[in-house]
Design a protein around this motif. Structure first.
Motif, PDB file in Angstrom:
ATOM      1  N   ILE A 144      47.043  56.294  46.922  1.00  0.00           N
ATOM      2  CA  ILE A 144      47.835  55.080  46.569  1.00  0.00           C
ATOM      3  C   ILE A 144      47.367  54.016  47.831  1.00  0.00           C
ATOM      4  N   THR A 145      47.354  54.268  49.044  1.00  0.00           N
ATOM      5  CA  THR A 145      47.097  53.274  49.838  1.00  0.00           C
ATOM      6  C   THR A 145      45.695  52.579  49.636  1.00  0.00           C
ATOM      7  N   THR A 146      44.571  53.414  49.086  1.00  0.00           N
ATOM      8  CA  THR A 146      43.379  52.552  48.829  1.00  0.00           C
ATOM      9  C   THR A 146      43.253  52.307  47.483  1.00  0.00           C
ATOM     10  N   GLN A 147      44.276  52.385  46.518  1.00  0.00           N
ATOM     11  CA  GLN A 147      43.963  52.263  45.174  1.00  0.00           C
ATOM     12  C   GLN A 147      43.734  50.685  44.961  1.00  0.00           C
ATOM     13  N   PRO A 148      42.713  50.027  44.228  1.00  0.00           N
ATOM     14  CA  PRO A 148      42.361  48.942  44.063  1.00  0.00           C
ATOM     15  C   PRO A 148      43.437  48.418  43.429  1.00  0.00           C
ATOM     16  N   ARG A 149      43.831  46.875  43.660  1.00  0.00           N
ATOM     17  CA  ARG A 149      44.799  46.243  43.057  1.00  0.00           C
ATOM     18  C   ARG A 149      44.311  44.878  42.450  1.00  0.00           C
ATOM     19  N   THR A 150      45.336  44.459  41.381  1.00  0.00           N
ATOM     20  CA  THR A 150      44.855  43.012  41.001  1.00  0.00           C
ATOM     21  C   THR A 150      45.445  41.982  41.929  1.00  0.00           C
ATOM     22  N   SER A 151      45.318  40.962  41.737  1.00  0.00           N
ATOM     23  CA  SER A 151      45.703  39.869  42.760  1.00  0.00           C
ATOM     24  C   SER A 151      47.222  39.720  43.074  1.00  0.00           C
ATOM     25  N   ASP A 152      47.837  40.074  42.145  1.00  0.00           N
ATOM     26  CA  ASP A 152      49.372  40.272  42.446  1.00  0.00           C
ATOM     27  C   ASP A 152      49.942  41.650  42.642  1.00  0.00           C
ATOM     28  N   LYS A 183      39.335  53.190  39.281  1.00  0.00           N
ATOM     29  CA  LYS A 183      38.251  52.268  39.900  1.00  0.00           C
ATOM     30  C   LYS A 183      37.449  51.633  39.199  1.00  0.00           C
ATOM     31  N   ARG A 184      36.921  52.666  38.003  1.00  0.00           N
ATOM     32  CA  ARG A 184      35.964  51.907  37.166  1.00  0.00           C
ATOM     33  C   ARG A 184      36.657  51.073  35.945  1.00  0.00           C
ATOM     34  N   TYR A 185      37.853  51.201  35.786  1.00  0.00           N
ATOM     35  CA  TYR A 185      38.308  50.213  34.977  1.00  0.00           C
ATOM     36  C   TYR A 185      38.811  48.964  35.876  1.00  0.00           C
ATOM     37  N   THR A 186      37.956  48.191  35.952  1.00  0.00           N
ATOM     38  CA  THR A 186      38.406  47.127  37.197  1.00  0.00           C
ATOM     39  C   THR A 186      39.242  46.107  36.474  1.00  0.00           C
ATOM     40  N   ASN A 187      40.218  45.576  37.310  1.00  0.00           N
ATOM     41  CA  ASN A 187      41.184  44.638  37.066  1.00  0.00           C
ATOM     42  C   ASN A 187      42.174  44.955  35.978  1.00  0.00           C
ATOM     43  N   GLN A 188      42.407  46.159  35.580  1.00  0.00           N
ATOM     44  CA  GLN A 188      43.094  46.359  34.522  1.00  0.00           C
ATOM     45  C   GLN A 188      44.458  47.413  34.992  1.00  0.00           C
ATOM     46  N   MET A 189      45.525  46.799  34.471  1.00  0.00           N
ATOM     47  CA  MET A 189      46.743  47.838  34.255  1.00  0.00           C
ATOM     48  C   MET A 189      46.894  48.349  32.791  1.00  0.00           C
ATOM     49  N   ASP A 248      43.961  43.189  31.085  1.00  0.00           N
ATOM     50  CA  ASP A 248      42.814  42.511  31.960  1.00  0.00           C
ATOM     51  C   ASP A 248      42.957  41.319  32.654  1.00  0.00           C
ATOM     52  N   GLU A 249      43.250  41.556  33.954  1.00  0.00           N
ATOM     53  CA  GLU A 249      43.408  40.400  34.736  1.00  0.00           C
ATOM     54  C   GLU A 249      42.139  39.264  34.719  1.00  0.00           C
ATOM     55  N   SER A 250      41.047  39.885  34.540  1.00  0.00           N
ATOM     56  CA  SER A 250      39.621  38.957  34.273  1.00  0.00           C
ATOM     57  C   SER A 250      39.371  38.517  33.054  1.00  0.00           C
ATOM     58  N   LYS A 251      40.154  39.189  32.031  1.00  0.00           N
ATOM     59  CA  LYS A 251      40.050  38.537  30.666  1.00  0.00           C
ATOM     60  C   LYS A 251      38.349  38.854  30.176  1.00  0.00           C
ATOM     61  N   GLU A 252      37.846  39.767  30.661  1.00  0.00           N
ATOM     62  CA  GLU A 252      36.401  39.924  30.317  1.00  0.00           C
ATOM     63  C   GLU A 252      36.219  41.112  29.403  1.00  0.00           C
ATOM     64  N   ASN A 309      42.558  39.653  25.191  1.00  0.00           N
ATOM     65  CA  ASN A 309      42.710  38.474  24.742  1.00  0.00           C
ATOM     66  C   ASN A 309      42.308  37.433  25.754  1.00  0.00           C
ATOM     67  N   LYS A 310      41.704  36.425  25.099  1.00  0.00           N
ATOM     68  CA  LYS A 310      41.119  35.402  26.024  1.00  0.00           C
ATOM     69  C   LYS A 310      42.113  34.628  26.835  1.00  0.00           C
ATOM     70  N   GLU A 311      43.364  34.698  26.209  1.00  0.00           N
ATOM     71  CA  GLU A 311      44.391  33.703  26.921  1.00  0.00           C
ATOM     72  C   GLU A 311      45.084  34.358  27.853  1.00  0.00           C
ATOM     73  N   THR A 312      45.709  35.666  27.352  1.00  0.00           N
ATOM     74  CA  THR A 312      46.565  36.530  27.959  1.00  0.00           C
ATOM     75  C   THR A 312      45.869  37.511  28.757  1.00  0.00           C
ATOM     76  N   GLY A 313      44.866  38.216  28.372  1.00  0.00           N
ATOM     77  CA  GLY A 313      44.280  39.409  29.066  1.00  0.00           C
ATOM     78  C   GLY A 313      44.857  40.581  28.332  1.00  0.00           C
ATOM     79  N   THR A 314      45.772  40.630  27.472  1.00  0.00           N
ATOM     80  CA  THR A 314      46.153  41.823  26.734  1.00  0.00           C
ATOM     81  C   THR A 314      45.289  42.410  25.657  1.00  0.00           C
ATOM     82  N   SER A 315      45.591  43.808  25.431  1.00  0.00           N
ATOM     83  CA  SER A 315      45.065  44.426  24.509  1.00  0.00           C
ATOM     84  C   SER A 315      45.653  44.021  23.172  1.00  0.00           C
TER      85      SER A 315
END
Length: 410
Positions: free
Chosen positions: A152-160, A167-173, A229-233, A238-244
């Motif tokens: 948990i300490t080392t878990q990658p995080r979104t900007s917020d 780790k391989r699902y970058t920028n995704q919650m 997906d925070e990056s929306k990539e 969705n290109k506006e919201t980032g949601t599936s």
């Protein structure tokens, strides 16, 4: 001659008696003893014993040939722990212990677990170790717990500050991740942390729920999208919201269970506690609106029950029944939602549950797996969700079925 006749009659009676004895023995061995799961037990025990029959080694739950550390084991064994608490039969405890005994080495290493993958799913089986360490005080279990907590300490995080699902699902919650990580994180914190360290951890746990609400909630329906997906990539984003693009039953089911379970460990005076209860009430209202009126259960894609290819699905339905029943039992939800849970549970029994001649219980119409991205690519379309494999006795359904059965005492 008369003596000979009497002797023949005596011999006939003797062999006839032997034959009857043999037949009675055969009947006993192939009749009553054919019952594997007694039908006079509550459904929670019947399904738990059925799971033990299907998967004699808890490390091979989920139809695998090689022992592995995974979230499905943690889910079913969490259910086993609660069955054992209510019905303290040694078989249940032994099943739980054998998993940890197999998967944790003498020096506390977790077999098949890979910390560098930063996979939130792998935290779920930590619940098993928290339970067993409290009972056994085995050092190896504590060492393994500290390893999981270090993730948990080392878990990658979104900007917020939101945990990436892997780790391989970058920028995704993903909604799934809230159930995999937060009850474990909260229970670990309550057990081992104090002061500022505990306060910081509880704040971070609540933040994950705040962010899921912020980023995945649809304001029109109050249903939650599977991922963000925070990056929306991502192709699915969705290109506006980032949601599936869709409301997948089981993903939203994971989230409901995460809310009612994390509240077991969040301090009564934590300001985030009331927010999570508010989220739960909003959730309950939205999920009830898409409950199938006739069957009492839910569709694979929640809001598209009339669309061709959609089907009534067991795992999400069991999760919703558990969430509503526990939410009412704990006082988080109004009493009206117990009727929703009871209707759902009746629908589960009618639409999904079958019992074999030997008493073994099956849960049918379970979506085997669904996700986002990856290879081959999963685009989160309606067609994707309804065409994933359907199977019986998926532990992602049997575990919540047991949990719901316990709360409803059916």
């Amino acid at each position: 001659m008369k003596v000979l006749k009497l002797l023949l009659v005596a011999m006939l009676l003797f062999f006839t008696a032997c034959d009857v004895t043999v037949k009675e023995k055969e009947t006993t061995e192939t009749g009553a003893n054919d019952t594997i799961v007694p039908q006079n037990l509550k459904w929670s025990e019947r399904m738990m014993l059925s799971e033990i029959h299907r998967f004699p080694e808890a490390s091979k739950l989920d139809f695998v040939d090689i022992p592995r550390w995974s979230y499905t084991n943690g889910l079913v064994l969490t259910a086993a722990e609660r069955v054992y608490t209510k019905y303290p039969k040694q078989v249940y405890y032994d099943y739980i212990y054998a998993y940890a005994d197999t998967m944790v080495t003498a020096n506390g290493e977790i077999r098949t677990y890979k910390l560098p993958t930063q996979n939130l799913d792998m935290l779920k089986s930590g619940d098993v170790l928290l339970y067993l360490y409290a009972k056994t005080k085995e050092d190896r279990f504590l060492t393994a717990l500290k390893t999981l907590r270090s993730q948990i300490t080392t878990q990658p995080r979104t900007s917020d500050g939101g945990f990436w699902h892997k780790k391989r699902y970058t920028n995704q919650m993903w909604l799934d991740g809230l159930y995999m990580a937060e009850p474990f994180y909260a229970q670990y914190t309550k057990t081992f942390s104090t002061g500022e360290e505990a306060a910081k951890a509880y704040n971070e746990i609540v933040l994950q729920f705040d962010l899921i609400q912020k980023h995945t909630l649809d304001p029109k329906t109050n249903l939650l999208y599977h991922g963000w997906d925070e990056s929306k990539e991502q192709q699915w984003a969705n290109k506006e919201t980032g949601t599936s693009p869709n409301f997948w039953s089981r993903a939203i089911g994971w989230y409901g269970m995460a809310m009612v379970d994390v509240l077991d460990f969040l301090p009564e005076d934590h300001p985030g506690r009331e927010r999570i209860i508010q989220y739960l009430n909003q959730y309950a209202e939205a999920i009830t609106k898409v409950q199938d009126a006739e069957s009492g259960v839910w569709y694979q894609v929640l809001d598209k029950g009339t669309q061709e290819g959609n089907y009534l699905e067991a795992t999400g339905s069991c999760m919703f029944a558990y969430t509503f029943a526990k939410g009412v039992q704990k006082g988080y939800l109004p009493q009206q939602y117990m009727k929703v849970a009871q209707k759902a549970y009746s629908g589960i029994l009618k639409n999904f549950v079958t019992v074999e001649d030997n008493g073994v219980v099956n849960l049918n119409k379970c979506c085997a797996v669904a996700g986002l991205g990856g290879n081959p690519y999963r685009d989160a379309s309606f067609e994707y969700y309804v065409n994933e494999k359907i199977r019986s006795n998926d532990p992602k359904g049997t575990g919540p079925f047991i949990l719901a059965s316990l709360v409803l005492d059916k």
